[in-house]
Design an enzyme around this catalytic site. Structure first.
Site, PDB file in Angstrom:
ATOM      1  N   ARG A  54     -30.759 -13.875  40.723  1.00 45.36           N
ATOM      2  CA  ARG A  54     -29.643 -14.803  40.614  1.00 45.36           C
ATOM      3  C   ARG A  54     -30.148 -16.169  40.173  1.00 45.36           C
ATOM      4  O   ARG A  54     -31.336 -16.481  40.292  1.00 45.36           O
ATOM      5  CB  ARG A  54     -28.897 -14.902  41.939  1.00 45.36           C
ATOM      6  CG  ARG A  54     -29.697 -15.592  43.040  1.00 45.36           C
ATOM      7  CD  ARG A  54     -29.058 -15.434  44.420  1.00 45.36           C
ATOM      8  NE  ARG A  54     -27.753 -16.045  44.513  1.00 45.36           N
ATOM      9  CZ  ARG A  54     -26.603 -15.366  44.691  1.00 45.36           C
ATOM     10  NH1 ARG A  54     -26.614 -14.068  44.776  1.00 45.36           N
ATOM     11  NH2 ARG A  54     -25.469 -15.996  44.787  1.00 45.36           N
TER      12      ARG A  54
ATOM     13  N   LYS B 239     -20.130 -20.018  47.555  1.00 38.55           N
ATOM     14  CA  LYS B 239     -18.710 -20.364  47.540  1.00 38.55           C
ATOM     15  C   LYS B 239     -18.289 -21.003  48.861  1.00 38.55           C
ATOM     16  O   LYS B 239     -17.390 -21.835  48.889  1.00 38.55           O
ATOM     17  CB  LYS B 239     -17.873 -19.106  47.289  1.00 38.55           C
ATOM     18  CG  LYS B 239     -17.809 -18.729  45.815  1.00 38.55           C
ATOM     19  CD  LYS B 239     -16.834 -17.591  45.626  1.00 38.55           C
ATOM     20  CE  LYS B 239     -17.427 -16.520  44.747  1.00 38.55           C
ATOM     21  NZ  LYS B 239     -16.694 -15.267  44.745  1.00 38.55           N
TER      22      LYS B 239
ATOM     23  N   GLU C 284     -15.186 -11.651  42.947  1.00 38.30           N
ATOM     24  CA  GLU C 284     -14.171 -11.564  43.999  1.00 38.30           C
ATOM     25  C   GLU C 284     -13.299 -12.822  43.877  1.00 38.30           C
ATOM     26  O   GLU C 284     -13.830 -13.937  43.853  1.00 38.30           O
ATOM     27  CB  GLU C 284     -14.832 -11.518  45.376  1.00 38.30           C
ATOM     28  CG  GLU C 284     -13.769 -11.401  46.450  1.00 38.30           C
ATOM     29  CD  GLU C 284     -14.319 -11.311  47.866  1.00 38.30           C
ATOM     30  OE1 GLU C 284     -15.545 -11.292  48.046  1.00 38.30           O
ATOM     31  OE2 GLU C 284     -13.473 -11.265  48.786  1.00 38.30           O
TER      32      GLU C 284
HETATM   33  P1  ATP Z   1     -21.200 -16.520  46.344  1.00 41.82           P
HETATM   34  O1  ATP Z   1     -22.468 -15.990  46.918  1.00 41.82           O
HETATM   35  O2  ATP Z   1     -21.332 -17.838  45.683  1.00 41.82           O
HETATM   36  O3  ATP Z   1     -20.022 -16.443  47.251  1.00 41.82           O
HETATM   37  P2  ATP Z   1     -20.672 -13.991  45.151  1.00 41.82           P
HETATM   38  O4  ATP Z   1     -21.871 -13.327  44.627  1.00 41.82           O
HETATM   39  O5  ATP Z   1     -20.149 -13.516  46.434  1.00 41.82           O
HETATM   40  O6  ATP Z   1     -20.900 -15.558  45.120  1.00 41.82           O
HETATM   41  P3  ATP Z   1     -18.852 -12.726  43.402  1.00 41.82           P
HETATM   42  O7  ATP Z   1     -17.484 -13.150  43.030  1.00 41.82           O
HETATM   43  O8  ATP Z   1     -19.018 -11.502  44.200  1.00 41.82           O
HETATM   44  O9  ATP Z   1     -19.487 -13.962  44.124  1.00 41.82           O
HETATM   45  O10 ATP Z   1     -19.784 -12.659  42.123  1.00 41.82           O
HETATM   46  C1  ATP Z   1     -19.408 -12.027  40.949  1.00 41.82           C
HETATM   47  C2  ATP Z   1     -20.640 -11.659  40.179  1.00 41.82           C
HETATM   48  O11 ATP Z   1     -21.396 -12.825  39.885  1.00 41.82           O
HETATM   49  C3  ATP Z   1     -21.528 -10.736  40.958  1.00 41.82           C
HETATM   50  O12 ATP Z   1     -21.903  -9.675  40.119  1.00 41.82           O
HETATM   51  C4  ATP Z   1     -22.703 -11.584  41.341  1.00 41.82           C
HETATM   52  O13 ATP Z   1     -23.873 -10.815  41.380  1.00 41.82           O
HETATM   53  C5  ATP Z   1     -22.737 -12.633  40.240  1.00 41.82           C
HETATM   54  N1  ATP Z   1     -23.313 -13.877  40.739  1.00 41.82           N
HETATM   55  C6  ATP Z   1     -22.889 -14.625  41.783  1.00 41.82           C
HETATM   56  N2  ATP Z   1     -23.690 -15.682  41.987  1.00 41.82           N
HETATM   57  C7  ATP Z   1     -24.655 -15.620  41.029  1.00 41.82           C
HETATM   58  C8  ATP Z   1     -25.798 -16.421  40.703  1.00 41.82           C
HETATM   59  N3  ATP Z   1     -26.113 -17.516  41.400  1.00 41.82           N
HETATM   60  N4  ATP Z   1     -26.552 -16.048  39.645  1.00 41.82           N
HETATM   61  C9  ATP Z   1     -26.248 -14.953  38.936  1.00 41.82           C
HETATM   62  N5  ATP Z   1     -25.203 -14.154  39.187  1.00 41.82           N
HETATM   63  C10 ATP Z   1     -24.406 -14.467  40.228  1.00 41.82           C
END
Ligand code: ATP
Ligand code: MG
Length: 566
Positions: free
Chosen positions: A265, A275, A37
């Site tokens: 994760r 984030k 996102e």
């Molecule tokens: P945050 O929780 O930090 O805001 P998010 O998961 O909302 O991160 P996205 O932009 O939706 O952020 O993530 C894009 C992709 O990255 C998703 O498929 C998510 O599963 C993966 N992702 C995010 N954080 C991690 C992590 N710590 N380890 C592995 N994959 C991750």
């Protein structure tokens, strides 16, 4: 490892699963996606997902899409979307022509929502958010059905069209899937599919005032793109029945039937990855920006000097599993060391100078020593480092009253100067007022340049130095972990993560460097021998005035030099 040489993904449970599908006769191309996102910068956790998705595609000769999952206009921007593209490219991956935006699917997603209504699988609800919460039930109690649940399809259709046309204020209505208010899985209790939200979207502008929810947009976006394996983190496991439900209801209209697979994760110690927290670090000024070299963001790691190949190696090393765990920051740091040990040329610098005067060396004399740029890689070439009667060495490399095992300089003892002579300490000069050691008087053995002493005497230590007349002062930024605790903010009740910020995470100092280093290009890497790996800051350096970011320290900072290793 060559910096451009992306290793094929190591085996993991997802590969085993794909292999099993193939063994059972599936011959479809493997199509994955990385769906960030654009509401912030990517971090090291995202790198795990990027390496996994692009790595799988590469391993099976398929492809990986980059998709901006932009269905929440409030927090998204062009700046973030561009930064995401840049970060994925920097990590070494290429989506080719397969860059997509969920916002490009808005029209299709909307038409499918109308179709769900026609099929009796969705309805327009007038419950407020608060009422909806009250109707939702709990983990132990079923929910209650909304009074609007049996609204005739024609009426729902009319309302949905008017929602889209902007006839109602934000929050007046929602479109909900008609599933099961008694489902034990709360995600299936008639989840919201569309909400009215007047917010300018960075791509679609004001064309829409209703936006689809993630759980609806994601499976359908995957289907539109023909994704075969939709890989996400474990917290979406409970959403999988909903993911499958949407695909099932619209199966006859969809070009593909993707499969959701969850993995654990990345949690990394001594840092934060949400984030929201990263944004707070930036907004509250704890760091200088998203690209502060202490940030776990990819722009931060890049500016710190972490090579992309090291991050890929890290993602490979930690593997891909099904249970949540913590990875220690030292694992990442080790990957960086291993990469830089091979890649970074060497140079000499002194951080904590103590003056050495060679009393038996000509006052005006100058020599240049041939210095290998890399101890194991002759192809890295050599440079000439100037030498004269007055030098600086590290204060730590001298002890007035040393223990037996101290192999560096001490009164009456000998040590080798890196690339140079063996010297011997003859006299210690102190400040009469403070007693501080201000200078060492030494003699040198002219027969020991690049050679062992002819009489067979052993000199165990080698120390680094710079020529006092030629060395230049340069700014060094000694970065360290951003937090003092492995899990910032955790543990004690009411403890805020801010209390765990490491006050020593950036110490700015001046070092004396060999003169050639002043020409180091922004963005280049170097090992300052016996000190650590450094990166010429691409933002604050100027031609002839480099700023050195410490990337990582050396594991064993002084014992190794004699072995010719790092
Ligand atoms: P945050 O929780 O930090 O805001 P998010 O998961 O909302 O991160 P996205 O932009 O939706 O952020 O993530 C894009 C992709 O990255 C998703 O498929 C998510 O599963 C993966 N992702 C995010 N954080 C991690 C992590 N710590 N380890 C592995 N994959 C991750
Ligand atoms: Mg997300």
């Amino acid at each position: 490892m060559n910096a451009n040489d992306i290793p094929s993904a190591p085996t993991n449970f997802i590969r085993n699963l794909i292999d099993a599908e193939r063994a059972a006769g599936s011959s479809s191309e493997i199509i994955t996606r990385f769906p960030p996102e654009p509401n912030g910068y990517l971090h090291i956790g995202h790198a795990k997902s990027i390496c996994l998705n692009f790595g799988l595609a590469a391993a099976y000769g398929g492809r990986c899409h980059l998709r901006m999952d932009d269905t929440n206009p409030e927090k998204e921007s062009v700046e973030y979307a561009e930064a995401i593209k840049e970060a994925v490219r920097w990590l070494g991956f290429d989506w080719g022509e397969h860059l997509y935006y969920a916002s490009d699917y808005y029209e299709r997603l909307y038409l499918w929502a109308e179709e769900l209504i026609r099929r009796g699988r969705a309805y327009v609800d007038s419950l407020s958010a608060e009422e909806m919460r009250a109707y939702r039930g709990t983990l132990t109690e079923p929910g209650r059905e909304s009074p609007d649940r049996d609204r005739p399809a024609a009426e729902s259709l009319d309302l949905l069209r008017r929602m889209r046309a902007g006839e109602f204020p934000d929050g007046a209505y929602t479109l909900r899937a008609r599933i099961d208010m008694a489902a034990p899985n709360m995600n299936l209790r008639d989840p919201v599919i569309y909400r009215i939200q007047r917010h300018h979207h960075y791509r679609t502008g004001d064309a829409w005032c209703i936006y689809p929810m993630y759980d609806y947009a994601h499976p359908l976006s995957d289907a539109i793109e023909g994704i075969t394996h939709s890989i996400c983190t474990l917290e979406f496991e409970d959403h999988r029945p909903l993911y499958d439900w949407f695909l099932e209801q619209l199966a006859d209209l969809l070009p593909a039937r993707p499969r959701q697979i969850e993995f654990a994760r990345l949690n990394l110690s001594y840092t934060l990855m949400s984030k929201r927290r990263l944004l707070e670090l930036v907004r509250e000024g704890h760091v200088s920006g998203w690209d502060d070299p202490r940030m776990p963001t990819l722009v931060g790691l890049r500016r710190r000097g972490f090579p992309p190949a090291a991050i890929r190696a890290f993602c490979e090393r930690i593997g891909v599993g099904k249970s949540d765990s913590w990875i220690d920051m030292s694992v990442l740091e080790d990957c960086v060391r291993e990469e830089l040990n091979v890649a970074a040329p060497r140079a000499l610098a002194v951080f904590n100078p103590l003056k050495v005067v060679l009393t038996d060396y000509p006052v005006e004399g100058v020599e240049e020593f041939e210095a290998a740029n890399h101890p194991q890689r002759p192809e890295a070439g050599s440079r000439r480092v100037p030498f004269c009667r007055e030098l600086y060495i590290e204060r730590d490399d001298f002890m007035e009253d040393p223990p037996k095992k101290f192999f560096r300089l001490a009164p009456g003892r000998e040590v080798r100067l890196r690339f140079g002579y063996i010297i011997r300490c003859e006299e210690v000069i102190k400040d009469p007022a403070t007693g501080e050691i201000v200078e060492l008087r030494c003699t040198h053995d002219p027969a020991t340049l690049g050679a062992n002493p002819a009489d067979g005497r052993k000199v165990k230590g080698t120390i680094h130095w710079v020529s006092a007349r030629h060395a230049q002062p340069a700014e060094v930024r000694l970065y360290d972990r951003l937090f003092t605790q492995p899990n910032p903010g955790a543990g004690r009740e009411g403890r805020d993560w801010r209390a765990d910020l490491n006050p020593e995470s950036c110490r700015v100092r001046e070092a004396l460097v060999e003169p050639g280093l002043m020409q180091a290009a922004a963005g280049s890497q170097v090992q300052l021998e016996r000190i650590g790996y450094f990166f010429v800051d691409p933002v604050d350096s100027r031609p002839g005035r480099p700023v050195f970011n410490r990337v990582v320290t050396l594991r064993d900072s002084w014992a190794k030099v004699d072995g010719g290793g790092d």
